[in-house]
Design a protein around this motif. Structure first.
Motif, short mmCIF file in Angstrom:
data_model
loop_
_atom_site.label_atom_id
_atom_site.label_comp_id
_atom_site.label_asym_id
_atom_site.label_seq_id
_atom_site.Cartn_x
_atom_site.Cartn_y
_atom_site.Cartn_z
N GLU A 127 -8.90 -8.76 -1.86
CA GLU A 127 -9.18 -10.11 -2.37
C GLU A 127 -8.59 -10.29 -3.77
O GLU A 127 -8.33 -11.41 -4.19
CB GLU A 127 -10.70 -10.32 -2.43
CG GLU A 127 -11.25 -10.99 -1.18
CD GLU A 127 -12.76 -11.19 -1.28
OE1 GLU A 127 -13.20 -11.63 -2.36
OE2 GLU A 127 -13.46 -10.86 -0.32
N CYS A 128 -8.43 -9.17 -4.46
CA CYS A 128 -7.96 -9.29 -5.84
C CYS A 128 -6.47 -9.59 -5.91
O CYS A 128 -5.96 -9.83 -7.01
CB CYS A 128 -8.20 -7.97 -6.59
SG CYS A 128 -9.92 -7.66 -6.85
N ILE A 129 -5.78 -9.54 -4.81
CA ILE A 129 -4.34 -9.69 -4.87
C ILE A 129 -3.94 -11.03 -5.48
O ILE A 129 -2.91 -11.15 -6.11
CB ILE A 129 -3.74 -9.53 -3.43
CG1 ILE A 129 -4.00 -8.07 -3.03
CG2 ILE A 129 -2.25 -9.85 -3.40
CD1 ILE A 129 -3.67 -7.83 -1.57
N THR A 130 -4.80 -11.98 -5.34
CA THR A 130 -4.44 -13.31 -5.84
C THR A 130 -4.43 -13.40 -7.34
O THR A 130 -4.09 -14.44 -7.89
CB THR A 130 -5.48 -14.34 -5.30
OG1 THR A 130 -6.77 -13.90 -5.77
CG2 THR A 130 -5.44 -14.42 -3.79
N CYS A 131 -4.85 -12.37 -7.99
CA CYS A 131 -5.01 -12.51 -9.47
C CYS A 131 -3.71 -12.81 -10.18
O CYS A 131 -2.64 -12.42 -9.70
CB CYS A 131 -5.63 -11.24 -10.04
SG CYS A 131 -4.44 -9.92 -10.20
N SER A 132 -3.83 -13.48 -11.27
CA SER A 132 -2.64 -13.97 -11.95
C SER A 132 -2.07 -12.95 -12.93
O SER A 132 -0.91 -12.99 -13.28
CB SER A 132 -2.98 -15.25 -12.73
OG SER A 132 -4.05 -14.95 -13.62
N SER A 133 -2.90 -12.01 -13.34
CA SER A 133 -2.43 -11.10 -14.40
C SER A 133 -1.53 -10.04 -13.84
O SER A 133 -1.84 -9.40 -12.83
CB SER A 133 -3.66 -10.44 -15.05
OG SER A 133 -3.25 -9.27 -15.70
N SER A 134 -0.42 -9.84 -14.49
CA SER A 134 0.56 -8.87 -13.98
C SER A 134 0.04 -7.46 -14.13
O SER A 134 0.28 -6.60 -13.29
CB SER A 134 1.87 -9.00 -14.76
OG SER A 134 1.61 -8.72 -16.12
N GLU A 135 -0.71 -7.20 -15.23
CA GLU A 135 -1.27 -5.86 -15.44
C GLU A 135 -2.21 -5.52 -14.30
O GLU A 135 -2.17 -4.42 -13.74
CB GLU A 135 -2.04 -5.79 -16.77
CG GLU A 135 -1.15 -5.80 -17.99
CD GLU A 135 -1.97 -5.87 -19.26
OE1 GLU A 135 -2.88 -5.04 -19.43
OE2 GLU A 135 -1.71 -6.75 -20.12
N VAL A 136 -3.08 -6.47 -13.97
CA VAL A 136 -4.03 -6.25 -12.87
C VAL A 136 -3.27 -5.96 -11.59
O VAL A 136 -3.59 -5.05 -10.83
CB VAL A 136 -4.97 -7.47 -12.69
CG1 VAL A 136 -5.87 -7.27 -11.49
CG2 VAL A 136 -5.79 -7.67 -13.96
N SER A 137 -2.20 -6.75 -11.39
CA SER A 137 -1.43 -6.60 -10.14
C SER A 137 -0.88 -5.19 -10.03
O SER A 137 -1.03 -4.52 -9.00
CB SER A 137 -0.26 -7.58 -10.12
OG SER A 137 -0.76 -8.88 -10.32
N SER A 138 -0.29 -4.70 -11.10
CA SER A 138 0.32 -3.36 -11.01
C SER A 138 -0.74 -2.30 -10.80
O SER A 138 -0.55 -1.36 -10.03
CB SER A 138 1.16 -3.03 -12.25
OG SER A 138 0.30 -2.92 -13.35
N ALA A 139 -1.92 -2.49 -11.43
CA ALA A 139 -3.00 -1.52 -11.25
C ALA A 139 -3.48 -1.59 -9.79
O ALA A 139 -3.77 -0.57 -9.16
CB ALA A 139 -4.15 -1.86 -12.19
N LEU A 140 -3.54 -2.81 -9.30
CA LEU A 140 -4.02 -3.02 -7.93
C LEU A 140 -3.12 -2.31 -6.94
O LEU A 140 -3.56 -1.67 -5.99
CB LEU A 140 -4.06 -4.53 -7.66
CG LEU A 140 -4.71 -4.99 -6.37
CD1 LEU A 140 -6.16 -4.53 -6.28
CD2 LEU A 140 -4.67 -6.51 -6.27
N LYS A 141 -1.83 -2.41 -7.25
CA LYS A 141 -0.85 -1.75 -6.38
C LYS A 141 -1.16 -0.28 -6.27
O LYS A 141 -1.24 0.28 -5.17
CB LYS A 141 0.55 -1.91 -7.00
CG LYS A 141 1.62 -2.30 -5.95
CD LYS A 141 3.02 -2.23 -6.57
CE LYS A 141 3.24 -3.32 -7.60
NZ LYS A 141 4.57 -3.28 -8.25
#
Length: 1706
Positions: free
Chosen positions: A1670-1684
């Motif tokens: 569900e977090c994939i939609t987040c706008s922050s790039s840092e979050v995205s890379s961590a999510l990956k």
């Protein structure tokens, strides 16, 4: 002549001359007298023949001389003048060549006789006879007598020239006869002849025994006597006439020129006795019978009146007889002398008296003759006293000249008064006959007496009787005698008599003394026996003549107007006085001296000494041949030049008296007498000195330095008038006076005593006169006593007692100040001189003499007059400066003088005395005998105690310190010397059977010295004057401290009990009873500080000093004192003193008492084994100095000298510093001492810290902070010594005191000095002390045996109690205290201290202690850790609400430290259950702190907040490192609590709304992160070793996953809600962190063994997936890379379900 007559040339010449003479004769006689011519010619032939035939021509000529002479005799027979002269000349030539034989001589004489009878060539005849008799001795017997008669006959011719020539020839011929006899005697001298015995008593002695020449002489002398007696001669045949005068002259010349002949030959002596003397006596008779003025009756002697020429010649003969033949003619001389005396009679004619006086004068110049008279007559019984008569006759002769009216010039020519020049020369120029005055050169010297004026002439040189009238041999008529001639001769005779006798006797006396001296040298052991005879003669001579001499001399002295005459008279009196003195004839000596004395003083001067003496004298009339002669009293009308007018010396004022030049002259004689003959004056010193004193007074001489008299100012009353004449004399007189007393050094001891006695009695008279008036006293005697003493220093012993005794007892006590002052001057000058004098042996070796000299100085102390004492002390000062080094045994006396001070004496006396003492102490201690040191101490002490002069008291205390220092430096030498002395005294005491009596007796002498010093200082320590007390106290303790090592052990007993405790008692009593009244400012402008303005406060200071001093001694001398038997009692007494002082209500005293307490406890008992005490202390960490620094430089510190005291001590007394090896008993004793000290401390502490029980208003006395501090500071030192038996009970007592002390508030006016400003976190020294005390305890427990460890919990308890003070200050009774910040300093309020720093320090101590003790049983059992945590909960819970921010921070860090130590212990003991109750407490503590209820202050900055957050983080880290890893040892519920707490901390969003709390929580981002990490860390573990561990992992993992789920959900939710707005920074970070955590978790799970992972866990992990997606939609790039990264690992779960089932099943 002889040589020339017999030489060949002379012989040749003789032959020629004879031939010439014969030729001339033949020529003359050719015509008238052919026979003669023929004889002459045959004579020529004869001579030639003799010359040719003989070798010895002269002898041949003599043989044939009758023939040779014949022609010339024939020639004389012609009676032709020319021929006769030629022949006589030729005959004389032959005679002179001695070629005339006896026969020829006879022929010649016969021929001459014929010529004489014919009256031809008379002079030539005489010449020829003379040549014949003088050139050879061929003429004898009848021929000789014929020749002599021939000459006599020619004497009585008509022709004057012939007469005189004949007289001369007769004289010469008589002489030749006697000379031949003398020569003959000389030739036969060696041959002893026995003369044939004389038959019968024939009147004419047989001449047959005499040799030829002697026979001639005998015959000649006998006939001279016959002729003078007018009888026919026996031998001189052919005499026709003869005169008596000529006969007497010839007799006199023979007697005078050839006395030896008469003395050696009996025959001649017989002639003297039998012929000469009767003749003289017979011829004298007319003179004897004759009386002037009476008609002479018919007398058997043809001459009725005395006939001058005969009388005078008789006297000359008598003089010769007496002079030469006295020994032969004793009886006859007695008659002659009596006659002589008679001739002096006044009734005799003037010329007779004159020649008699001249004769007497002749006798007077022959003292030996006079002595013979005295021996032969005066000393024989029933004999005329000839010598006495001669002297008396002279005397009465002189008197008669003054009295008999026609003797002198009755008209009393008033001669000008005696001039200064001597008239003698003047008279001499006039010649003896001139009389009167010659020219106007000088005043005639003369005597004048009651109107009779007699001029004085020079009659002869002194000592020779040159007569005038006895020499007038040509006068037939008596000459007229000039006026004064007889007087002058008599005067000369008198002087010569005195001079002769005295010189002779003195010469003999001296010879005898020399002989005696030689004898003594040769035979020192025998007595010298002088010949008694000589002395008897001398005494008889003096006794015989003194009366007459004195009478005559006194009269002459009175009458003399001439200085020289006076001088001579005085000299005669002086020599007589001296001679009498030497012979020990007191009466005559005193008589002569009295005469001189009277002549020195003004006429009729009242001087008792002299009058009494003169009275006894004037009754002595004396007699001449039975006629009594009275002594004439002196007249006073002599015309004399007045030279001085002065005052008589008498008690009643009188008029003036005059002194004449003669008085002064007599005075000088008196001085001369005393000066040169002092040795013989004896008792007559009284006369001399009394006279001198009066003269000195009249002349106005006053004493100066050293006793010399100087012309002084005129005294009161009519002033002294001095003429210039005497003014120039005065210095001389003064000088002689001084020299007179200087010469006393040559007197023998007895004479010296006479002199001193005389001076003393004079002085007594002068003192009598000076009583009752303040007239100037006569200081003569005192001054001269001084002078005499000064010059007789070499034998001062013999005169010291009379001299000083008189000065001390009489003069120095005299009410007349001038007298007194001089007495003291004299005495001190003598003492100083005596000490300075180089005695032999030196004073140093003559102790007795030195004490003798110093004794009067001491005696002066008994005189009450201040001026005398001043003088005494000044001289002491001078003595010290000049002789201080050599006083030796004299020190006690000198010190006695210095110390003889009393409070009633003036300051100046005390000051002078003190100067002396200072000099002694600074310069002379080393030179004095050690036995005197005690006296020095006493004297210095007495100066301390005098109350006249405070500065002196203080300085003298300084001197005592110097003295003690000296004792110390010279200890060894002093000890030796004192012990030697002691042995000697001991011996003496034993001999006398007494006990030795000295202060502090049983102690050794050197110690006694110290004890005396201490005792003196002790007295000074309780002096009423505070300054003195203070100074004395400091000195006492300093000396005991610095020098006490020198004392022997038993002495310390005396020091402690008799000196120190006695002093403490006195001081305590004085202090407690001292006056509390305020002392108004001291004298005038001296201000007194308020801390000293009552007597009580001043005594307090003394008490402080004394106590401190005693304590210091106990401290430094501990080992020494402990060896005394009663040390424990002493210790108790000291502690008792300390306690009573400590509980005194005076702050100063109480504080000081504690300082002293501290000091005595600093003594370290020796540690067993080899440890030195100091190291032991260091090991325990006790700070070395516990004493408050205030006292370090305070009063009374021992001043260290140049070489450090310790060195000196070790050098002197090595044993002192090595502690004795402590045996068991000493340890026991020690502990007793220390427990005694502990009890004192406990009592003092309890009493002083007990809070007041009553209501607050009544509060009286609260102890001060310094006091309490000191009190507590004592404990550590004390504890060191009691720790062995220190029980829990004691610990509790201690706790009470510590707590009490810390609770005491401070008075607000003191607070600024004690408290730091509130903001500074500093401990007060009291708090420091409290902690130190506990520190010492715990360190001791630490190194002590195990059984001590039970005390740890109690210590923790005490400390934790203090920790609570940080949040809850203690109460002191019911007192109201204000917080320090609100106190007003100027009000008297009580202020509570700021306890925070103290509590915090206590906390640090707790941590530190716990660090060391966590494992100890007692600590574990007593739940110490739980208590710590419990205590810490309070500040931890309050957190921001704490009074001080530092508190909670410290609490946290402490908690962390404690836990880091304690938790492992707790885990270890988990099973025992001893820590069960701790865990919940700990959990609560964490909870309270991490999630505090207090809010941070508004002004907290971000930085501060972050710091605080960091603290929180530390706590979590502790949990992660110390608790969670060991979960299996920890109760589960506790772990659960912790996990819940972590969870709570790691979750940001507990509530959705943005409340303040939310912000707060949110702001602890770091904290949350750590919590989360911790959870994460414990979610799983690689190795699960125990089920416990697995359990904690599972629990942690589920918490973690739950937390991740929450975060992710919230993030998705928030992102959705926020729309375009970016989320807050923290949330983004958090989500990134969670994502990273998930990826980490996945990694971990993969690596873990599948069987180790719980099924639940897998489910929870997988359940995360949807949320991640569900977090994939987040706008922050840092979050995205961590999510990956997080999503990546999930691929491992994509597997067929089969495996899962298998897994699940497993």
């Amino acid at each position: 002549m002889k040589m020339s007559t017999s030489s060949p040339e002379a012989v040749k010449k003789l032959l020629e001359n004879m031939q010439t003479d014969l030729r001339s004769l033949s020529m003359e006689c050719k015509k008238k007298f052919p026979p003669v011519k023929e004889a002459a010619e045959s004579g020529i032939v004869k001579i030639k023949t003799i010359a040719a035939r003989n070798t010895d021509i002269l002898a041949a000529l003599k043989e044939n001389s009758s023939e040779v002479v014949q022609p010339f005799l024939m020639g004389c027979g012609t009676k032709e003048p020319k021929i006769t002269q030629l022949c006589l000349a030729a005959i004389q030539r032959l005679m002179s060549h001695e070629v005339v034989s006896e026969a020829a001589a006879g022929n010649i004489i016969n021929m001459l006789w014929q010529l004489m009878e014919n009256g031809l060539e008379e002079l030539k005849l005489l010449q020829t006879v003379l040549v014949l008799l003088t050139t050879n001795t061929v003429v004898h017997d009848e021929v000789l007598s014929k020749a002599i008669v021939l000459c006599f006959r020619l004497h009585f011719t008509k022709d004057n020239i012939t007469n005189n020539t004949a007289a001369a020839t007769v004289r010469q011929v008589v002489t030749v006869v006697f000379e031949r006899m003398v020569a003959e005697d000389e030739r036969f001298k060696g041959i002893v002849e026995h003369p044939p015995p004389v038959q019968g008593n024939t009147n004419r002695r047989s001449v047959s025994t005499l040799r030829p020449s002697a026979k001639d002489a005998y015959m000649l002398f006998q006939d001279l006597c016959q002729l003078v007696n007018a009888d026919a001669p026996y031998w001189l045949v052919g005499m026709t006439e003869m005169t008596r005068t000529f006969g007497l002259e010839l007799l006199e010349s023979v007697l005078n020129d050839f006395p030896g002949v008469f003395l050696q030959h009996q025959e001649f002596s017989f002639l003297l006795k039998e012929r000469v003397c009767p003749l003289v006596i017979k011829l004298f008779s007319p003179n004897i019978k004759f009386r002037q003025g009476s008609s002479s009756a018919a007398s058997p002697v043809p001459v009725e009146k005395p006939y001058f020429p005969i009388c005078m010649r008789l006297l000359r003969v008598v003089s010769v007889l007496i002079k030469h033949f006295y020994s032969l003619l004793v009886t006859e001389c007695e008659i002659f002398l009596s006659l002589l005396v008679k001739f002096l009679d006044g009734e005799k004619p003037q010329w007779l008296r004159a020649v008699a006086v001249e004769s007497v004068h002749r006798l007077c110049v022959q003292p030996h003759l006079l002595r013979s008279f005295c021996q032969s007559y005066d000393m024989k019984q029933h004999s005329t006293k000839v010598f006495r008569d001669i002297v008396n006759a002279l005397g009465s002769f002189i008197q008669s000249l003054f009295i008999v009216p026609n003797a002198g010039n009755a008209a009393a020519v008033s001669a000008p008064a005696g001039g200064s020049g001597s008239g003698v020369q003047g008279a001499a120029q006039g010649g003896p006959g001139a009389g009167g005055v010659s020219g106007n050169l000088t005043t005639q010297a003369a005597f004048e007496y009651r109107g009779t004026w007699i001029p004085l002439m020079t009659v002869s040189v002194q000592g020779s009787a040159k007569a005038t009238y006895l020499e007038m041999l040509d006068k037939v008529e008596p000459p007229s005698i000039p006026e004064g001639y007889a007087m002058s001769v008599a005067f000369s005779a008198l002087l010569d008599l005195v001079r002769g006798i005295t010189t002779m006797i003195e010469r003999e006396l001296s010879a005898e003394e020399e002989a005696a001296a030689e004898f003594r040298e040769a035979h020192p052991d025998q007595e010298w026996q002088p010949q008694p005879g000589a002395h008897l003669v001398w005494e008889e001579m003096v006794n015989a003549c003194w009366c007459g001499l004195l009478a005559a001399l006194s009269l002459l002295l009175d009458a003399s107007t001439d200085e020289t005459a006076t001088e001579n008279i005085l000299k005669a009196e002086l020599t007589m006085a001296s001679l009498c003195g030497r012979l020990g004839l007191v009466t005559p000596r005193d008589a002569f001296i009295t005469a001189i004395c009277k002549a020195s003083l003004p006429p009729h001067y009242a001087l008792t000494v002299l009058s009494s003496n003169a009275a006894s004298l004037s009754s002595k009339a004396y007699s001449i041949q039975g006629q009594s002669v009275q002594i004439i009293s002196p007249s006073s009308e002599s015309h004399q030049q007045v030279v001085a007018v002065g005052q008589p010396l008498s008690a009643q004022p009188q008029g003036t008296v005059v002194l004449t030049a003669k008085n002064i002259q007599c005075m000088r004689t008196l001085l001369n007498l005393a000066h040169c003959h002092g040795a013989v004056l004896g008792t007559s010193w009284q006369l001399v000195l009394a006279t001198l004193q009066h003269l000195v007074w009249i002349l106005g001489l006053k004493p100066g330095v050293g006793g010399a008299l100087k012309p002084g100012r005129a005294v009161e009353g009519p002033s002294t008038v001095l003429t210039t004449a005497v003014m120039t004399d005065l210095p001389v007189i003064s000088n002689i006076l001084s020299r007179l007393f200087e010469s006393s050094q040559y007197l023998d001891d007895v004479s010296l005593h006479h002199l001193i006695n005389a001076l003393c009695s004079l002085s007594l008279e002068a003192m009598e006169m000076a009583y009752g008036n303040n007239k100037e006293p006569s200081l003569f005697a005192v001054a001269k006593l001084l002078e005499t003493g000064l010059v007789n220093m070499d034998r001062i012993e013999i005169l010291w007692r009379p001299l000083t005794g008189h000065l001390l007892e009489k003069v120095c006590q005299h009410p007349n100040s001038r007298m007194r002052e001089w007495g003291a001057e004299a005495l001190t000058a003598l003492i100083k001189a005596g000490l300075a004098f180089k005695h032999d042996p030196p004073l140093a070796q003559n102790q007795r003499l030195q004490l003798l000299l110093l004794n009067p100085l001491k005696e002066l102390s008994n005189v009450l007059h201040a001026d005398i004492r001043q003088k005494q002390l000044e001289s002491v000062l001078q003595i010290l400066q000049s002789q201080g080094d050599s006083l030796g045994p004299g020190w006690p006396l000198v010190l006695g003088v210095i110390g003889a001070i009393r409070n009633d004496q003036g300051e100046s006396l005390i000051r002078t005395a003190f100067q002396c003492l200072q000099l002694v102490v600074t310069d002379f201690l080393p030179t004095m005998p050690c036995t005197c040191l005690q006296i020095v101490v006493d004297v210095a002490g007495s100066f301390g105690l005098q109350n006249q002069e405070l500065n002196i008291s203080l300085t003298s205390i300084g001197l005592l310190w110097n003295i003690s220092d000296y004792f110390f430096q010279r200890g060894e030498t002093i000890t030796l010397e004192l012990e030697r002395e002691e042995e000697a005294l001991q011996k003496q005491a034993q001999e006398k059977g007494e006990t030795l009596n000295r202060p502090f007796h049983p102690a050794p002498p050197f110690d006694c010295l110290w004890l005396c010093l201490y005792a003196k200082l002790g007295e000074l320590c309780v002096d009423p004057r505070p300054a003195v007390r203070k100074s004395a106290g400091q000195t006492l303790f300093s000396t005991i401290a610095a020098h006490g090592t020198l004392l022997q052990q038993p002495t310390w007993h005396i020091v402690v009990w008799k000196v120190l405790f006695h002093l403490l008692d006195c001081v305590r009593t004085s202090s407690t009873t001292a006056d509390k009244e305020k002392i108004e400012s001291g004298g005038g402008n001296i201000l007194i500080h308020h801390s000293r303005d009552t007597a009580e406060k001043q005594w307090a200071e003394t008490w402080v000093l004394t106590l401190a001093g005693v304590a210091r001694i106990f401290n430094t001398r501990r080992y020494l004192l402990q060896q005394l038997g009663d040390f424990f009692e002493a210790w108790e007494v000291l502690l008792n003193h300390i306690q009573s002082a400590a509980l005194s209500k005076n702050n100063e005293v109480s504080l000081a008492a504690l300082k002293s307490f501290q000091e005595i406890l600093q003594i370290v008992t020796p540690v067993k084994d080899s440890d030195k005490a100091g190291d032991a202390l260091a090991a325990m960490g006790v700070p070395p100095v516990l004493i408050d620094p205030i006292s370090a430089s305070g009063p009374g510190r021992p001043l260290l000298r140049s070489d450090s005291l310790v060195e000196r001590l070790t050098r002197y007394n090595g044993a002192e510093l090595q502690a004795p090896p402590p045996g068991e008993e000493s340890a026991l004793e020690d502990s007793a001492l220390w427990w005694s000290a502990w009890n004192t401390w406990y009592r003092t502490g309890t009493d002083s810290t007990r809070p007041p029980s009553g209501p607050a208003e009544k509060l009286s006395f609260i102890p001060s902070q310094p006091y309490l501090t000191a009190l507590i500071q004592i404990f550590p030192a004390l504890y060191q010594h009691i720790k062995a038996n220190f029980s829990m009970e004691d610990l509790k007592k201690l706790g009470v005191i510590l707590h009490g002390a810390v609770s005491v508030p401070i008075s607000s006016d003191a607070s600024p000095f004690i408290l730091p400003s509130y903001t500074e976190a500093v401990l007060t020294s009291l708090q420091e002390a409290v902690l130190t005390a506990l520190d010492v305890l715990q360190k001791a427990i630490c190194v002590g045996p195990e059984n001590l460890q039970v005390m740890y919990p109690a210590i923790f308890e005490q400390l934790l109690l203090f920790v609570e003070f940080s949040c809850k200050p203690p109460q002191y009774g019911r007192m109201e205290t204000k917080h320090v910040a609100n106190a007003k300093y100027n009000q008297a309020e009580w202020v509570a201290l700021n306890y925070v720093p103290f509590a915090e320090r206590s906390l640090e101590v707790v941590v530190d202690l716990y660090h060391k003790t966590a494992c100890h049983k007692a600590v574990i059992n007593e739940k110490v850790l739980q208590n710590i945590i419990k205590t810490l909960r309070m500040p931890l819970g309050l957190k921001y609400a704490c009074p001080s921010e530092s508190t909670w921070k410290l609490a946290v860090s402490s908690l962390l430290k404690v836990l880091s130590i304690g938790l492992p212990v707790a885990r270890q003991h988990a099973s025992s259950g001893k820590f069960d109750t701790m865990w919940p407490e700990l959990a609560n503590a964490f909870e309270d702190f991490l999630f505090t209820k207090s809010t941070p202050p508004d002004n907290l900055s971000i930085q501060e907040f972050q710091k605080n957050e960091a603290i929180d983080v530390e706590v979590v880290q502790l949990i992660s490192t110390e608790i969670l890893p060991f979960a299996n040892f920890i109760p589960k519920d506790f772990v659960g609590q912790i996990m819940a707490m972590l969870n709570k901390g790691s979750i940001h969003s507990q509530s959705p709304s943005f409340t303040e709390a939310e912000i707060d929580v949110r702001m602890r981002e770091e904290f949350s992160k750590v919590c989360f990490e911790t959870l994460l860390q414990f979610s799983f573990s690689n190795k699960v070793s125990t089920p416990q561990e697995g359990y904690i992992s599972r629990m942690a993992l589920s918490v973690l996953l739950k937390r991740s789920q929450d975060v992710l959900r919230r993030y998705v939710e928030d992102e959705r809600l926020s729309g375009r707005c970016p989320l807050p920074r923290q949330q983004v970070t958090e989500i990134i962190f969670v994502l990273k955590a998930i990826s980490t978790l996945m990694d971990s799970l993969k690596k873990t063994q599948p069987e180790n992972v719980d099924g639940n866990t897998w489910a929870q992990v997988i359940a995360l997936y949807p949320t991640l997606v569900e977090c994939i939609t987040c706008s922050s790039s840092e979050v995205s890379s961590a999510l990956k990264e997080a999503l990546g690992p999930f691929k491992d779960f994509m597997q067929p379900p089969v495996s899962r089932v298998q897994n699940g099943e497993s």
